[in-house]
Design a protein around this motif. Structure first.
Motif, PDB file in Angstrom:
ATOM      1  N   THR A  92       7.401 -23.544   5.868  1.00  0.00           N
ATOM      2  CA  THR A  92       8.027 -22.676   4.875  1.00  0.00           C
ATOM      3  C   THR A  92       7.045 -22.337   3.768  1.00  0.00           C
ATOM      4  O   THR A  92       6.775 -23.160   2.886  1.00  0.00           O
ATOM      5  N   LYS A  93       6.487 -21.168   3.858  1.00  0.00           N
ATOM      6  CA  LYS A  93       5.593 -20.684   2.806  1.00  0.00           C
ATOM      7  C   LYS A  93       5.548 -19.153   2.867  1.00  0.00           C
ATOM      8  O   LYS A  93       6.035 -18.552   3.826  1.00  0.00           O
ATOM      9  N   TRP A  94       4.973 -18.560   1.830  1.00  0.00           N
ATOM     10  CA  TRP A  94       4.869 -17.106   1.808  1.00  0.00           C
ATOM     11  C   TRP A  94       3.889 -16.654   2.880  1.00  0.00           C
ATOM     12  O   TRP A  94       2.836 -17.256   3.057  1.00  0.00           O
ATOM     13  N   LYS A  95       4.279 -15.604   3.612  1.00  0.00           N
ATOM     14  CA  LYS A  95       3.394 -15.034   4.643  1.00  0.00           C
ATOM     15  C   LYS A  95       3.155 -13.575   4.303  1.00  0.00           C
ATOM     16  O   LYS A  95       3.943 -12.985   3.579  1.00  0.00           O
ATOM     17  N   GLU A  96       2.093 -13.037   4.885  1.00  0.00           N
ATOM     18  CA  GLU A  96       1.784 -11.626   4.584  1.00  0.00           C
ATOM     19  C   GLU A  96       1.934 -10.764   5.828  1.00  0.00           C
ATOM     20  O   GLU A  96       1.522 -11.172   6.921  1.00  0.00           O
ATOM     21  N   LEU A  97       2.523  -9.609   5.659  1.00  0.00           N
ATOM     22  CA  LEU A  97       2.652  -8.646   6.757  1.00  0.00           C
ATOM     23  C   LEU A  97       1.574  -7.569   6.565  1.00  0.00           C
ATOM     24  O   LEU A  97       1.538  -6.928   5.519  1.00  0.00           O
ATOM     25  N   PRO A  98       0.695  -7.387   7.560  1.00  0.00           N
ATOM     26  CA  PRO A  98      -0.317  -6.316   7.411  1.00  0.00           C
ATOM     27  C   PRO A  98       0.374  -4.950   7.375  1.00  0.00           C
ATOM     28  O   PRO A  98       1.282  -4.692   8.159  1.00  0.00           O
ATOM     29  N   LEU A  99      -0.057  -4.102   6.449  1.00  0.00           N
ATOM     30  CA  LEU A  99       0.608  -2.811   6.268  1.00  0.00           C
ATOM     31  C   LEU A  99      -0.163  -1.658   6.902  1.00  0.00           C
ATOM     32  O   LEU A  99      -1.386  -1.690   6.980  1.00  0.00           O
ATOM     33  N   LYS A 100       0.610  -0.634   7.311  1.00  0.00           N
ATOM     34  CA  LYS A 100      -0.023   0.552   7.918  1.00  0.00           C
ATOM     35  C   LYS A 100      -0.162   1.690   6.921  1.00  0.00           C
ATOM     36  O   LYS A 100      -0.355   2.834   7.314  1.00  0.00           O
ATOM     37  N   GLY A 101      -0.008   1.389   5.630  1.00  0.00           N
ATOM     38  CA  GLY A 101      -0.147   2.450   4.632  1.00  0.00           C
ATOM     39  C   GLY A 101       0.659   2.119   3.400  1.00  0.00           C
ATOM     40  O   GLY A 101       1.270   1.051   3.300  1.00  0.00           O
ATOM     41  N   GLY A 102       0.628   3.052   2.443  1.00  0.00           N
ATOM     42  CA  GLY A 102       1.328   2.807   1.178  1.00  0.00           C
ATOM     43  C   GLY A 102       2.257   3.954   0.829  1.00  0.00           C
ATOM     44  O   GLY A 102       2.679   4.716   1.698  1.00  0.00           O
ATOM     45  N   TRP A 103       2.535   4.082  -0.461  1.00  0.00           N
ATOM     46  CA  TRP A 103       3.453   5.127  -0.952  1.00  0.00           C
ATOM     47  C   TRP A 103       2.790   6.500  -0.777  1.00  0.00           C
ATOM     48  O   TRP A 103       3.345   7.410  -0.186  1.00  0.00           O
ATOM     49  N   PHE A 104       1.559   6.619  -1.335  1.00  0.00           N
ATOM     50  CA  PHE A 104       0.815   7.891  -1.243  1.00  0.00           C
ATOM     51  C   PHE A 104      -0.265   7.745  -0.188  1.00  0.00           C
ATOM     52  O   PHE A 104      -1.116   6.890  -0.343  1.00  0.00           O
ATOM     53  N   PRO A 105      -0.383   8.501   0.867  1.00  0.00           N
ATOM     54  CA  PRO A 105       0.515   9.600   1.173  1.00  0.00           C
ATOM     55  C   PRO A 105       1.592   9.235   2.199  1.00  0.00           C
ATOM     56  O   PRO A 105       2.449  10.055   2.487  1.00  0.00           O
ATOM     57  N   HIS A 106       1.545   8.008   2.760  1.00  0.00           N
ATOM     58  CA  HIS A 106       2.322   7.740   3.980  1.00  0.00           C
ATOM     59  C   HIS A 106       3.824   8.000   3.843  1.00  0.00           C
ATOM     60  O   HIS A 106       4.465   8.450   4.791  1.00  0.00           O
ATOM     61  N   ALA A 107       4.379   7.681   2.653  1.00  0.00           N
ATOM     62  CA  ALA A 107       5.826   7.845   2.493  1.00  0.00           C
ATOM     63  C   ALA A 107       6.247   9.312   2.638  1.00  0.00           C
ATOM     64  O   ALA A 107       7.387   9.607   2.999  1.00  0.00           O
ATOM     65  N   PHE A 108       5.312  10.226   2.356  1.00  0.00           N
ATOM     66  CA  PHE A 108       5.638  11.659   2.421  1.00  0.00           C
ATOM     67  C   PHE A 108       5.847  12.139   3.864  1.00  0.00           C
ATOM     68  O   PHE A 108       6.406  13.206   4.096  1.00  0.00           O
ATOM     69  N   MET A 109       5.377  11.329   4.839  1.00  0.00           N
ATOM     70  CA  MET A 109       5.663  11.670   6.238  1.00  0.00           C
ATOM     71  C   MET A 109       7.148  11.471   6.505  1.00  0.00           C
ATOM     72  O   MET A 109       7.767  12.180   7.282  1.00  0.00           O
TER      73      MET A 109
END
Ligand SMILES: NC(=O)c1ccc[n+]([C@@H]2O[C@H](COP(=O)([O-])OP(=O)(O)OC[C@H]3O[C@@H](n4cnc5c(N)ncnc54)[C@H](O)[C@@H]3O)[C@@H](O)[C@H]2O)c1
Length: 358
Positions: free
Chosen positions: A292-309
């Protein structure tokens, strides 16, 4: 563990026509459409040189239009979607000119006041427009992942959502904001209000206070605290201070979800050290997991610009197949605008006066 980070893309996307060639189109709309592989039939701006510059910079832009009428003719021929990115005060005037039943994505906010949003929503209804608003934070890869994780029940019942922003925002980049009666909630925290609604729905009760910064007297309030109460257990808080000019080190911008079985903390990198930004992160904690500990999820992008898709994909999917829900519809955005209005009312009229008892 794997989580979804993007919404389903349209199989056969319709082309897009852009109205407005300003900074958000350069920094987010076009980079997102480039990644998504959308075709941009053309672009029109009152300032044609801006449209020409974008055409040079982005190969996906096929044409610069010198008139709105010509753009509309081509859009009709090609069954294209309209993408409006103009100052909020211009949207209504342009929407009036679009053919009935056109599909259109409108930049946020939906007007500068609630009355203006109401007129836009009524106009869209009257013309039968298939209309959506570009509230894109709910479509950022980390927010889609958070929704997926929550929908799978991994963090249990969500009872707390916190948005905390302590950054230095260079407001001078948006000169149209100066001397407007409303700035922070209407132009920035509106994204968080829309985001909270997309996870928790509409609150029962709200509290807000929004105040000015002593070094920015010519801007309306830029520091805000808001509370959204749902029931005796569920609450969301949004706290923003855009005047932290003391280096990057202590700047923060995060969204945290707490549930009965776990938590998620997302760093929104784009707001830190703006406009440079820092990479976003997604961390999660699930009670009872082997270590039980904090884990990290690798991300495929952020707010700008990916969310605009996402906002565009949502409109495309619904337009192509109306049985697909349009979660970012103008009708839904109007509810976010109502919440904005309520927050300003709460800030102006709420609160208890403190009278010292001798
Ligand atoms: N995260 C976000 O969703 C986000 C971020 C920034 C800005 N915005 C919104 O996007 C919109 C545009 O912002 P921006 O930063 O690109 O502004 P900007 O001033 O850089 O660009 C606006 C452009 O619109 C053009 N224009 C104005 N009236 C026009 C008309 N009638 N017909 C054609 N062109 C016209 C101007 O010439 C200008 O090029 C605003 O509504 C803003 O609130 C949204």
């Amino acid at each position: 563990m794997k989580f979804r980070q993007e919404i389903i893309k349209p199989e056969k996307p319709r082309p897009i026509v852009l109205i407005g060639a300003g900074s958000i189109v350069k920094d987010a709309h076009l980079p997102a459409y480039e990644i998504a592989g959308y075709r941009v039939l053309g672009i029109y701006d009152l300032d044609e040189t801006k449209a020409k510059t974008l055409k040079k910079r982005f190969n996906i832009v096929e044409k610069v239009y010198s008139s709105l009428v010509d753009l509309i003719v081509d859009a009709k021929k090609n069954d294209a979607l309209y993408d409006l990115a103009l100052p909020a005060s211009e949207h209504k005037r342009i929407l009036e000119q679009l053919p009935n039943k056109s599909p259109v994505l409108i930049q946020k906010p939906l007007g500068e006041t609630l009355e203006e949003s109401k007129l836009i929503v009524e106009l869209c209804r009257r013309k039968g427009l298939v209309s959506a608003v570009n509230f894109q934070l709910r479509y950022a890869p980390y927010m889609i992942a958070a929704k997926d994780m929550i929908d799978q029940g991994l963090i249990g019942e969500v009872y707390d959502m916190e948005v905390f922003v302590n950054v230095f925002t260079p407001w001078h980049l948006w000169d149209f904001l100066y001397y407007l009666p409303r700035v922070e909630i209407l132009y920035h925290s509106i994204h968080y209000l829309d985001l909270v609604r997309s996870f928790l729905g509409n609150p029962k009760k709200v509290y807000a206070s929004t105040v000015k910064h002593p070094k920015m007297p010519e801007l309306a309030s830029t520091r805000t605290s808001m509370i959204l109460d749902y029931n005796e257990y569920i609450q969301a808080r949004i706290m923003t201070n855009h005047g932290h000019e003391y280096g990057k080190e202590k700047q923060q911008s995060y969204v945290k979800f707490e549930g009965t079985k776990g938590a998620i903390k997302i760093k929104i990198g784009v707001s830190i050290d703006y406009p440079k930004g820092v990479p976003p992160t997604f961390e999660y904690f699930i009670l009872g997991q082997e270590s039980t500990k904090w884990k990290e999820l690798p991300l495929k992008g952020g707010w700008f610009p990916h969310a605009f898709m996402g906002t565009m994909a949502s409109l495309q999917n619904h337009y192509i197949n109306p049985s697909q829900p349009l979660l970012n519809s103008t009708e839904d955005a109007y509810v976010t605008m109502q919440l904005v209005e309520l927050m300003y009312t709460s800030s102006n009229e709420g609160g208890m006066n403190f009278n010292l008892i001798e």
